[in-house]
Design a protein around this motif. Structure first.
Motif, PDB file in Angstrom:
ATOM      1  N   LEU A  82       0.817  -1.208   0.000  1.00  0.00           N
ATOM      2  CA  LEU A  82       0.000   0.000   0.000  1.00  0.00           C
ATOM      3  C   LEU A  82       0.853   1.262   0.000  1.00  0.00           C
ATOM      4  CD1 LEU A  82      -2.845   1.306   0.278  1.00  0.00           C
ATOM      5  CD2 LEU A  82      -2.554   1.102   2.755  1.00  0.00           C
ATOM      6  N   PHE A  83       1.890   1.272   0.825  1.00  0.00           N
ATOM      7  CA  PHE A  83       2.707   2.471   0.976  1.00  0.00           C
ATOM      8  C   PHE A  83       4.004   2.407   0.173  1.00  0.00           C
ATOM      9  CE2 PHE A  83       0.131   2.264   4.892  1.00  0.00           C
ATOM     10  CZ  PHE A  83      -0.519   3.486   4.785  1.00  0.00           C
ATOM     11  N   ALA A  84       4.158   1.353  -0.639  1.00  0.00           N
ATOM     12  CA  ALA A  84       5.346   1.192  -1.484  1.00  0.00           C
ATOM     13  C   ALA A  84       6.610   1.408  -0.669  1.00  0.00           C
ATOM     14  CB  ALA A  84       5.293   2.169  -2.659  1.00  0.00           C
ATOM     15  N   ALA A  85       6.712   0.638   0.428  1.00  0.00           N
ATOM     16  CA  ALA A  85       7.788   0.833   1.387  1.00  0.00           C
ATOM     17  C   ALA A  85       8.582  -0.450   1.590  1.00  0.00           C
ATOM     18  CB  ALA A  85       7.217   1.294   2.726  1.00  0.00           C
ATOM     19  N   VAL A  86       9.862  -0.296   1.910  1.00  0.00           N
ATOM     20  CA  VAL A  86      10.709  -1.421   2.280  1.00  0.00           C
ATOM     21  C   VAL A  86      10.335  -1.849   3.704  1.00  0.00           C
ATOM     22  CG1 VAL A  86      13.075  -2.180   2.677  1.00  0.00           C
ATOM     23  CG2 VAL A  86      12.564  -0.581   0.809  1.00  0.00           C
ATOM     24  N   ASP A  87      10.080  -3.128   3.895  1.00  0.00           N
ATOM     25  CA  ASP A  87       9.605  -3.634   5.185  1.00  0.00           C
ATOM     26  C   ASP A  87      10.789  -3.905   6.114  1.00  0.00           C
ATOM     27  OD1 ASP A  87       8.444  -4.880   7.331  1.00  0.00           O
ATOM     28  OD2 ASP A  87       7.299  -6.323   6.150  1.00  0.00           O
ATOM     29  N   LYS A  88      10.889  -3.095   7.186  1.00  0.00           N
ATOM     30  CA  LYS A  88      11.913  -3.293   8.212  1.00  0.00           C
ATOM     31  C   LYS A  88      11.275  -3.524   9.578  1.00  0.00           C
ATOM     32  CE  LYS A  88      15.469  -0.635   5.804  1.00  0.00           C
ATOM     33  NZ  LYS A  88      16.487   0.455   5.905  1.00  0.00           N
ATOM     34  N   LEU A  89      10.061  -4.060   9.557  1.00  0.00           N
ATOM     35  CA  LEU A  89       9.312  -4.251  10.789  1.00  0.00           C
ATOM     36  C   LEU A  89       9.718  -5.508  11.541  1.00  0.00           C
ATOM     37  CD1 LEU A  89       5.693  -3.368   9.590  1.00  0.00           C
ATOM     38  CD2 LEU A  89       7.102  -2.039  11.172  1.00  0.00           C
ATOM     39  N   GLY A  90      10.290  -6.500  10.841  1.00  0.00           N
ATOM     40  CA  GLY A  90      10.413  -7.806  11.459  1.00  0.00           C
ATOM     41  C   GLY A  90       9.039  -8.456  11.488  1.00  0.00           C
ATOM     42  N   ASN A  91       8.786  -9.277  12.503  1.00  0.00           N
ATOM     43  CA  ASN A  91       7.482  -9.928  12.620  1.00  0.00           C
ATOM     44  C   ASN A  91       6.566  -9.052  13.464  1.00  0.00           C
ATOM     45  OD1 ASN A  91       5.441 -11.843  12.492  1.00  0.00           O
ATOM     46  ND2 ASN A  91       6.173 -12.919  14.307  1.00  0.00           N
ATOM     47  N   LEU A  92       5.524  -8.515  12.855  1.00  0.00           N
ATOM     48  CA  LEU A  92       4.615  -7.621  13.565  1.00  0.00           C
ATOM     49  C   LEU A  92       3.197  -8.167  13.479  1.00  0.00           C
ATOM     50  CD1 LEU A  92       4.465  -4.782  15.017  1.00  0.00           C
ATOM     51  CD2 LEU A  92       3.624  -3.926  12.825  1.00  0.00           C
ATOM     52  N   PRO A  93       2.608  -8.596  14.583  1.00  0.00           N
ATOM     53  CA  PRO A  93       1.228  -9.082  14.554  1.00  0.00           C
ATOM     54  C   PRO A  93       0.246  -7.932  14.383  1.00  0.00           C
ATOM     55  CG  PRO A  93       2.025  -9.019  16.807  1.00  0.00           C
ATOM     56  CD  PRO A  93       3.197  -8.668  15.936  1.00  0.00           C
ATOM     57  N   ALA A  94      -0.987  -8.272  14.028  1.00  0.00           N
ATOM     58  CA  ALA A  94      -2.044  -7.266  13.991  1.00  0.00           C
ATOM     59  C   ALA A  94      -2.190  -6.651  15.377  1.00  0.00           C
ATOM     60  CB  ALA A  94      -3.354  -7.899  13.558  1.00  0.00           C
ATOM     61  N   GLN A  95      -2.500  -5.361  15.421  1.00  0.00           N
ATOM     62  CA  GLN A  95      -2.603  -4.648  16.691  1.00  0.00           C
ATOM     63  C   GLN A  95      -4.004  -4.030  16.812  1.00  0.00           C
ATOM     64  OE1 GLN A  95       1.278  -2.529  15.717  1.00  0.00           O
ATOM     65  NE2 GLN A  95       1.453  -2.658  17.943  1.00  0.00           N
ATOM     66  N   PRO A  96      -4.952  -4.773  17.388  1.00  0.00           N
ATOM     67  CA  PRO A  96      -6.315  -4.254  17.497  1.00  0.00           C
ATOM     68  C   PRO A  96      -6.461  -3.098  18.479  1.00  0.00           C
ATOM     69  CG  PRO A  96      -6.131  -6.372  18.588  1.00  0.00           C
ATOM     70  CD  PRO A  96      -4.839  -6.157  17.868  1.00  0.00           C
ATOM     71  N   GLU A  97      -5.497  -2.943  19.378  1.00  0.00           N
ATOM     72  CA  GLU A  97      -5.531  -1.820  20.323  1.00  0.00           C
ATOM     73  C   GLU A  97      -4.108  -1.313  20.538  1.00  0.00           C
ATOM     74  OE1 GLU A  97      -7.490  -3.102  23.889  1.00  0.00           O
ATOM     75  OE2 GLU A  97      -9.473  -2.759  23.051  1.00  0.00           O
ATOM     76  N   ILE A  98      -3.842  -0.100  20.095  1.00  0.00           N
ATOM     77  CA  ILE A  98      -2.535   0.534  20.265  1.00  0.00           C
ATOM     78  C   ILE A  98      -2.714   1.727  21.211  1.00  0.00           C
ATOM     79  CG2 ILE A  98      -0.596   1.676  19.142  1.00  0.00           C
ATOM     80  CD1 ILE A  98      -1.404   0.191  16.567  1.00  0.00           C
ATOM     81  N   TYR A  99      -1.955   1.704  22.301  1.00  0.00           N
ATOM     82  CA  TYR A  99      -2.052   2.748  23.320  1.00  0.00           C
ATOM     83  C   TYR A  99      -0.771   3.573  23.350  1.00  0.00           C
ATOM     84  CZ  TYR A  99      -6.163   0.362  25.244  1.00  0.00           C
ATOM     85  OH  TYR A  99      -7.401  -0.194  25.419  1.00  0.00           O
ATOM     86  N   PRO A 100      -0.811   4.776  23.956  1.00  0.00           N
ATOM     87  CA  PRO A 100       0.402   5.593  24.079  1.00  0.00           C
ATOM     88  C   PRO A 100       1.562   4.822  24.701  1.00  0.00           C
ATOM     89  CG  PRO A 100      -1.508   6.890  24.682  1.00  0.00           C
ATOM     90  CD  PRO A 100      -1.998   5.479  24.480  1.00  0.00           C
ATOM     91  N   ASP A 101       2.742   5.114  24.228  1.00  0.00           N
ATOM     92  CA  ASP A 101       4.014   4.543  24.671  1.00  0.00           C
ATOM     93  C   ASP A 101       4.248   3.141  24.126  1.00  0.00           C
ATOM     94  OD1 ASP A 101       6.404   5.304  25.999  1.00  0.00           O
ATOM     95  OD2 ASP A 101       5.978   3.893  27.615  1.00  0.00           O
ATOM     96  N   GLN A 102       3.330   2.607  23.326  1.00  0.00           N
ATOM     97  CA  GLN A 102       3.551   1.308  22.710  1.00  0.00           C
ATOM     98  C   GLN A 102       4.245   1.464  21.355  1.00  0.00           C
ATOM     99  OE1 GLN A 102      -0.276  -0.703  22.621  1.00  0.00           O
ATOM    100  NE2 GLN A 102      -0.025  -1.425  24.720  1.00  0.00           N
ATOM    101  N   MET A 103       4.822   0.373  20.880  1.00  0.00           N
ATOM    102  CA  MET A 103       5.443   0.346  19.563  1.00  0.00           C
ATOM    103  C   MET A 103       4.380   0.106  18.495  1.00  0.00           C
ATOM    104  SD  MET A 103       8.634   0.822  20.298  1.00  0.00           S
ATOM    105  CE  MET A 103       9.532   0.356  18.808  1.00  0.00           C
ATOM    106  N   ALA A 104       4.523   0.788  17.362  1.00  0.00           N
ATOM    107  CA  ALA A 104       3.569   0.654  16.266  1.00  0.00           C
ATOM    108  C   ALA A 104       4.275   0.979  14.954  1.00  0.00           C
ATOM    109  CB  ALA A 104       2.378   1.592  16.476  1.00  0.00           C
ATOM    110  N   PRO A 105       3.727   0.535  13.818  1.00  0.00           N
ATOM    111  CA  PRO A 105       4.378   0.788  12.537  1.00  0.00           C
ATOM    112  C   PRO A 105       4.178   2.224  12.060  1.00  0.00           C
ATOM    113  CG  PRO A 105       2.358  -0.438  12.192  1.00  0.00           C
ATOM    114  CD  PRO A 105       2.549  -0.352  13.672  1.00  0.00           C
ATOM    115  N   ILE A 106       5.232   2.758  11.463  1.00  0.00           N
ATOM    116  CA  ILE A 106       5.147   4.035  10.762  1.00  0.00           C
ATOM    117  C   ILE A 106       5.844   3.886   9.407  1.00  0.00           C
ATOM    118  CG2 ILE A 106       5.117   5.367  12.909  1.00  0.00           C
ATOM    119  CD1 ILE A 106       8.036   6.231  12.234  1.00  0.00           C
ATOM    120  N   VAL A 107       5.522   4.786   8.495  1.00  0.00           N
ATOM    121  CA  VAL A 107       6.198   4.855   7.199  1.00  0.00           C
ATOM    122  C   VAL A 107       6.998   6.148   7.191  1.00  0.00           C
ATOM    123  CG1 VAL A 107       5.931   4.914   4.697  1.00  0.00           C
ATOM    124  CG2 VAL A 107       4.265   3.655   6.099  1.00  0.00           C
ATOM    125  N   ARG A 108       8.306   6.039   7.023  1.00  0.00           N
ATOM    126  CA  ARG A 108       9.168   7.211   6.993  1.00  0.00           C
ATOM    127  C   ARG A 108      10.111   7.115   5.806  1.00  0.00           C
ATOM    128  NH1 ARG A 108      13.273   5.814  12.082  1.00  0.00           N
ATOM    129  NH2 ARG A 108      14.485   4.211  10.984  1.00  0.00           N
TER     130      ARG A 108
END
Length: 208
Positions: free
Chosen positions: A17-43
């Motif tokens: 979708l974002f035409a990005a190189v994946d450097k996330l490693g293994n990232l499960p779906a995150q149904p609830e993301i709260y402050p101070d947690q790790m989450a994916p970004i595109v930079r």
């Protein structure tokens, strides 16, 4: 202010979708993301290409608001005229924050109302990221060095205003908007800090 969102899109789908190189490693779906947690970004990476990475939610707080050495981080940025934020508004510090839904509190003891794109389209928050920032996020951990992110807020549209009349996240819905946010000068990119059109969101029962 938005302090809870979900990102349940598949990792490969985000990469495409974002035409990005994946450097996330293994990232499960995150149904609830709260402050101070790790989450994916595109930079934009050092080579000038988009990359998908994990970052910690909460930008450095203005020193004037800190009471102790601990800085829990700022999750939402509204006042882009503040000198504290202006240094991070250029393209090198802008990012996209993938999401599938976000929540706003309905009031004390009433839980959260979730919102998702009414047409099911893929969207992203207009984010800011600060790599390699050293601070004390949790006293027990001491100083840590983290890649940090947060996203802009703005006036709410009709759907959000009925629940949270003060603000809503800045949500970008088109690839052209993603490109503008990631690369345009601030004089152009700042125009994206506006609410979605009324009717663009639907109220849903939980994280999408």
């Amino acid at each position: 202010m938005c302090n809870l969102y979900s990102q349940t899109r598949a990792q490969e789908a985000m990469r495409q979708l974002f035409a990005a190189v994946d450097k996330l490693g293994n990232l499960p779906a995150q149904p609830e993301i709260y402050p101070d947690q790790m989450a994916p970004i595109v930079r934009i990476g050092p080579d000038g290409e988009r990359e998908l990475v994990k970052a910690r939610w909460g930008l450095p707080s203005p020193p004037s608001v800190l009471k102790t050495a601990r800085d829990p981080g700022v999750t939402n940025v509204r006042n882009t005229g503040s000198p504290h934020w202006r240094r991070w508004l250029g393209p090198p510090h802008r990012c996209l924050v993938p999401l599938t839904a976000f929540a706003e509190p309905m009031g004390k003891g009433q839980g959260n109302q979730w919102f998702a794109p009414a047409d099911g389209r893929s969207v992203a928050f207009a984010g800011i990221h600060v790599p390699g920032w050293t601070s004390v996020r949790k006293v027990k951990d001491g100083p840590t060095t983290d890649d940090l992110f947060a996203f802009l807020t703005t006036a709410p549209n009709a759907e959000v205003a009925a629940v949270h009349p003060k603000a809503m996240p800045v949500i970008l819905t088109e690839p052209a908007e993603w490109l503008t946010w990631m690369s345009a000068p601030w004089s152009e990119a700042r125009l994206l800090q506006r609410p979605l059109a009324d009717g663009a969101l639907e109220l849903v029962d939980g994280a999408a």
